[in-house]
Scaffold this active site. Sequence first.
Site, mmCIF file in Angstrom:
data_model
loop_
_atom_site.group_PDB
_atom_site.id
_atom_site.type_symbol
_atom_site.label_atom_id
_atom_site.label_comp_id
_atom_site.label_asym_id
_atom_site.label_seq_id
_atom_site.Cartn_x
_atom_site.Cartn_y
_atom_site.Cartn_z
ATOM 1 N N LEU A 1 6.607 3.115 1.544
ATOM 2 C CA LEU A 1 7.531 1.982 1.661
ATOM 3 C C LEU A 1 8.616 2.243 2.705
ATOM 4 O O LEU A 1 9.126 3.347 2.837
ATOM 5 C CB LEU A 1 8.168 1.686 0.305
ATOM 6 N N MET B 1 0.841 -1.205 0.000
ATOM 7 C CA MET B 1 0.000 0.000 0.000
ATOM 8 C C MET B 1 0.873 1.252 0.000
ATOM 9 O O MET B 1 0.384 2.354 0.280
ATOM 10 C CB MET B 1 -0.940 -0.007 1.205
ATOM 11 N N GLY C 1 4.824 -10.259 3.911
ATOM 12 C CA GLY C 1 5.568 -10.204 5.171
ATOM 13 C C GLY C 1 4.857 -10.965 6.287
ATOM 14 O O GLY C 1 3.625 -10.931 6.388
ATOM 15 N N GLN C 2 5.635 -11.602 7.131
ATOM 16 C CA GLN C 2 5.113 -12.297 8.317
ATOM 17 C C GLN C 2 4.497 -11.307 9.306
ATOM 18 O O GLN C 2 3.739 -11.675 10.180
ATOM 19 C CB GLN C 2 6.258 -13.089 8.974
ATOM 20 N N LYS C 3 4.830 -10.016 9.137
ATOM 21 C CA LYS C 3 4.220 -8.968 9.966
ATOM 22 C C LYS C 3 2.694 -9.098 9.954
ATOM 23 O O LYS C 3 2.036 -8.929 10.981
ATOM 24 C CB LYS C 3 4.658 -7.609 9.414
ATOM 25 N N ASP C 4 2.129 -9.373 8.769
ATOM 26 C CA ASP C 4 0.675 -9.555 8.634
ATOM 27 C C ASP C 4 0.391 -11.059 8.605
ATOM 28 O O ASP C 4 0.055 -11.629 7.567
ATOM 29 C CB ASP C 4 0.182 -8.854 7.374
ATOM 30 N N ARG D 1 2.136 2.708 9.316
ATOM 31 C CA ARG D 1 1.307 3.415 10.302
ATOM 32 C C ARG D 1 2.127 3.955 11.478
ATOM 33 O O ARG D 1 1.585 4.750 12.265
ATOM 34 C CB ARG D 1 0.189 2.499 10.813
ATOM 35 N N HIS E 1 9.137 -3.421 3.500
ATOM 36 C CA HIS E 1 8.831 -3.607 2.078
ATOM 37 C C HIS E 1 10.112 -3.860 1.282
ATOM 38 O O HIS E 1 10.134 -4.688 0.379
ATOM 39 C CB HIS E 1 8.150 -2.352 1.514
ATOM 40 N N GLN F 1 -10.334 -2.687 1.655
ATOM 41 C CA GLN F 1 -9.902 -3.378 2.875
ATOM 42 C C GLN F 1 -9.964 -2.481 4.109
ATOM 43 O O GLN F 1 -9.527 -2.869 5.182
ATOM 44 C CB GLN F 1 -8.516 -4.003 2.693
HETATM 45 P P1 AMP Z 1 1.455 -2.924 3.475
HETATM 46 O O1 AMP Z 1 2.007 -1.885 2.551
HETATM 47 O O2 AMP Z 1 1.465 -2.529 4.907
HETATM 48 O O3 AMP Z 1 0.147 -3.475 2.984
HETATM 49 O O4 AMP Z 1 2.475 -4.135 3.404
HETATM 50 C C1 AMP Z 1 2.845 -4.700 2.170
HETATM 51 C C2 AMP Z 1 3.618 -5.974 2.447
HETATM 52 O O5 AMP Z 1 4.780 -5.668 3.208
HETATM 53 C C3 AMP Z 1 2.797 -6.980 3.276
HETATM 54 O O6 AMP Z 1 3.031 -8.287 2.778
HETATM 55 C C4 AMP Z 1 3.359 -6.799 4.660
HETATM 56 O O7 AMP Z 1 3.249 -7.951 5.460
HETATM 57 C C5 AMP Z 1 4.815 -6.484 4.356
HETATM 58 N N1 AMP Z 1 5.407 -5.781 5.500
HETATM 59 C C6 AMP Z 1 4.955 -4.646 6.091
HETATM 60 N N2 AMP Z 1 5.710 -4.331 7.166
HETATM 61 C C7 AMP Z 1 6.662 -5.294 7.245
HETATM 62 C C8 AMP Z 1 7.738 -5.549 8.149
HETATM 63 N N3 AMP Z 1 7.993 -4.746 9.176
HETATM 64 N N4 AMP Z 1 8.512 -6.634 7.928
HETATM 65 C C9 AMP Z 1 8.266 -7.469 6.876
HETATM 66 N N5 AMP Z 1 7.261 -7.294 6.004
HETATM 67 C C10 AMP Z 1 6.473 -6.226 6.173
#
Ligand code: AMP
Length: 283
Positions: free
Chosen positions: A33, A30, A148-151, A188, A37, A61
């Site tokens: 970055l 999203m 990412g495992q974050k989500d 965020r 990312h 979402q």
């Molecule tokens: P987002 O832009 O937040 O939707 O995240 C895009 C992708 O980046 C998703 O697959 C997230 O899980 C991954 N991501 C976000 N933050 C992290 C992080 N701190 N470590 C690893 N992957 C991440």
Amino acid sequence: MKLIKTVAELRAEIALWKKAGKSIGLVPTMGALHEGHASLIKAAHAENDCVVVSVFVNPTQFGPNEDLDAYPRTLEADCHLAEVMGANVVFAPSPKEMYPSTAMTWVEVTGDVTKVLCGRSRPIHFRGVTTVVSKLFNLAQPDRAYFGQKDAQQVEVLQRMVKDLFFNLELKIMPIVREADGLAKSSRNTYLQPEERAAALVLSRSLKKAQEAFAAGERNGQNLVDLVSRSIASEPMSVIDYVEIYALPELQPVTTPLKGRNLLAVAVKFGTTRLIDNVILEA
Ligand code: AMP
């Protein structure tokens, strides 16, 4: 590196790559970055001939009272980081491009995997994620897609979707990238006031305590949940949404004693900012 904003242009580029026999890595994001990312893009670049990074703040979402309008949008900086990490294309469509007014189709994973954790507090969230990720898979036709495992719950939901819809690609899951002090990197995090940022460190600290207890032999899931809940609640600025443990894959209730891989996940608000974090506890 090319910035592409339309479906037609992305399709044309992908067709050229396919004709030349190139492998394709897709990194859906999203935007706004950060190093989290960047780690995904870097991995995609290492394992594929060509890399598409999508930058799309996906409206479907977000719930009605969530942060869709406030979500940070930094396309220029995103393009720069994506290019440095090895992306060939940044795909940044408008909401109308991804959801023409004639669109009537949802992709929805049903079952417990979308009902617990964030599925409970954000009931339409995963339907939005699976719909937009399906669209991106169909457009970019990746050999590998990076998340990412974050989500952590998103990972389980997408594994189920890829299996059920026979998507011909591999999901690659990358570890959580953290700040030096332990806070999981997130777009965020920019919302946090300095005192909230300091308070939010309680998340990684508390999850670490659970990891240590688990390593020392604690195999009762509820005891680990209680330990983390108490630790987070000791920070006065925290408002807990959930602290829960589920068995992997697919977030089933845990056994006592814990067996296999288990996800201990938290969502906690600091001021108006809701943060998530997790650890995997593997017996
Ligand atoms: P987002 O832009 O937040 O939707 O995240 C895009 C992708 O980046 C998703 O697959 C997230 O899980 C991954 N991501 C976000 N933050 C992290 C992080 N701190 N470590 C690893 N992957 C991440």
